[in-house]
Design a protein around this motif. Structure first.
Motif, mmCIF file in Angstrom:
data_model
loop_
_atom_site.group_PDB
_atom_site.id
_atom_site.type_symbol
_atom_site.label_atom_id
_atom_site.label_comp_id
_atom_site.label_asym_id
_atom_site.label_seq_id
_atom_site.Cartn_x
_atom_site.Cartn_y
_atom_site.Cartn_z
ATOM 1 N N LYS A 59 32.700 24.978 56.857
ATOM 2 C CA LYS A 59 32.799 23.865 57.808
ATOM 3 C C LYS A 59 33.941 23.133 57.596
ATOM 4 N N ALA A 60 34.677 22.792 56.499
ATOM 5 C CA ALA A 60 35.256 21.941 56.604
ATOM 6 C C ALA A 60 36.360 22.723 57.332
ATOM 7 N N PHE A 61 36.845 23.917 57.277
ATOM 8 C CA PHE A 61 37.938 23.878 58.418
ATOM 9 C C PHE A 61 37.329 24.705 59.543
ATOM 10 N N TRP A 62 39.050 25.488 60.261
ATOM 11 C CA TRP A 62 38.902 26.263 61.653
ATOM 12 C C TRP A 62 39.654 27.093 61.302
ATOM 13 N N ALA A 63 38.768 28.130 61.073
ATOM 14 C CA ALA A 63 39.495 29.571 61.508
ATOM 15 C C ALA A 63 40.033 30.568 62.205
ATOM 16 N N VAL A 64 40.785 30.869 62.760
ATOM 17 C CA VAL A 64 41.189 31.329 64.362
ATOM 18 C C VAL A 64 42.040 32.534 63.739
ATOM 19 N N ARG A 65 41.816 33.552 64.636
ATOM 20 C CA ARG A 65 41.767 35.012 64.144
ATOM 21 C C ARG A 65 42.564 35.317 66.124
ATOM 22 N N GLY A 66 43.767 35.221 65.349
ATOM 23 C CA GLY A 66 44.971 34.717 67.239
ATOM 24 C C GLY A 66 44.448 33.778 67.835
ATOM 25 N N SER A 67 44.021 33.975 68.729
ATOM 26 C CA SER A 67 43.747 32.241 69.225
ATOM 27 C C SER A 67 42.786 32.202 69.926
ATOM 28 N N VAL A 68 41.363 33.193 68.952
ATOM 29 C CA VAL A 68 40.341 32.595 69.001
ATOM 30 C C VAL A 68 39.392 31.766 67.944
ATOM 31 N N PRO A 69 38.598 31.383 67.542
ATOM 32 C CA PRO A 69 38.111 30.848 66.804
ATOM 33 C C PRO A 69 36.705 31.603 66.629
ATOM 34 N N VAL A 70 36.959 31.478 64.976
ATOM 35 C CA VAL A 70 36.246 32.797 64.019
ATOM 36 C C VAL A 70 35.262 31.582 63.026
ATOM 37 N N SER A 71 33.758 31.561 63.090
ATOM 38 C CA SER A 71 32.658 30.365 61.987
ATOM 39 C C SER A 71 32.005 31.154 61.780
ATOM 40 N N ASP A 72 31.746 32.555 62.266
ATOM 41 C CA ASP A 72 30.427 34.155 61.881
ATOM 42 C C ASP A 72 31.035 33.801 60.169
ATOM 43 N N LEU A 73 30.332 34.154 59.542
ATOM 44 C CA LEU A 73 30.890 34.299 58.025
ATOM 45 C C LEU A 73 30.673 35.636 58.111
ATOM 46 N N GLY A 74 29.871 36.341 58.700
ATOM 47 C CA GLY A 74 30.027 37.601 59.334
ATOM 48 C C GLY A 74 30.639 38.464 59.253
ATOM 49 N N THR A 75 31.476 37.394 60.278
ATOM 50 C CA THR A 75 32.697 38.168 60.548
ATOM 51 C C THR A 75 33.347 39.291 60.304
ATOM 52 N N LYS A 76 33.750 40.746 60.198
ATOM 53 C CA LYS A 76 34.396 41.438 59.410
ATOM 54 C C LYS A 76 35.674 41.478 59.925
ATOM 55 N N LEU A 77 36.950 41.603 59.232
ATOM 56 C CA LEU A 77 37.894 41.441 58.742
ATOM 57 C C LEU A 77 38.565 42.765 59.117
ATOM 58 N N ILE A 78 40.128 42.852 60.023
ATOM 59 C CA ILE A 78 40.607 44.016 60.126
ATOM 60 C C ILE A 78 41.966 44.294 58.571
ATOM 61 N N ASP A 79 42.115 44.626 58.879
ATOM 62 C CA ASP A 79 43.541 45.685 57.866
ATOM 63 C C ASP A 79 44.180 44.914 58.350
ATOM 64 N N ARG A 84 44.213 32.072 60.427
ATOM 65 C CA ARG A 84 45.041 30.926 60.196
ATOM 66 C C ARG A 84 43.901 29.889 60.502
ATOM 67 N N PHE A 85 43.985 28.905 59.275
ATOM 68 C CA PHE A 85 42.951 27.959 58.737
ATOM 69 C C PHE A 85 43.771 26.646 59.504
ATOM 70 N N PHE A 86 42.504 25.417 59.711
ATOM 71 C CA PHE A 86 43.421 24.269 60.301
ATOM 72 C C PHE A 86 42.255 23.314 59.854
ATOM 73 N N LEU A 87 42.851 22.471 58.883
ATOM 74 C CA LEU A 87 41.404 21.004 59.434
ATOM 75 C C LEU A 87 41.133 20.706 60.517
ATOM 76 N N PRO A 88 39.706 19.913 60.465
ATOM 77 C CA PRO A 88 39.184 19.672 62.382
ATOM 78 C C PRO A 88 40.355 18.447 61.830
ATOM 79 N N LEU A 89 40.494 17.679 61.898
ATOM 80 C CA LEU A 89 41.559 16.170 61.771
ATOM 81 C C LEU A 89 43.156 16.237 61.668
ATOM 82 N N ALA A 90 43.528 18.052 60.616
ATOM 83 C CA ALA A 90 45.034 18.094 61.187
ATOM 84 C C ALA A 90 45.911 17.769 62.195
ATOM 85 N N GLY A 91 45.175 18.555 63.421
ATOM 86 C CA GLY A 91 46.398 18.737 64.255
ATOM 87 C C GLY A 91 46.841 19.791 64.488
ATOM 88 N N GLY A 92 47.190 19.955 64.920
ATOM 89 C CA GLY A 92 48.043 21.691 65.221
ATOM 90 C C GLY A 92 50.079 21.181 64.858
#
Length: 92
Positions: A59-79, A84-92
């Protein structure tokens, strides 16, 4: 499988790099990636970001796959993909 991870903002300073390539087992999930980051790359992360459970850490991070946020911990990753990881307050 290989996953390329990008860290933005102050996260890059804390992990000591703007990107890393990590090896995970087949069928790894976002939770697996976060666990590896905390264990291998998170030595300089502030204690507030290193909660005892995966959910708190994620919850401390925003995880982004391509341009889609990923928040479900069970999301399977693809080889070969990039996360990309961001802090919500860090900006881009």
């Amino acid at each position: 499988m290989k996953i390329k991870v990008h860290f933005h903002g102050i996260l890059a300073d804390w992990v000591g790099n703007t990107e890393a390539e990590v090896l995970l087992p087949p069928k790894a999930t976002l939770a697996d990636l976060l666990s590896l980051i905390r264990k291998d790359l998170g030595k300089n992360l502030p204690p507030a970001l290193k909660g005892k459970d995966q959910e708190e850490f994620q919850k401390a991070f925003w995880a982004v796959r391509g341009s889609v946020p990923v928040s479900d911990l069970g999301t399977k990753l693809i080889d070969g993909e990039e996360i990309r990881f961001f802090l919500p307050l860090a900006g881009g």
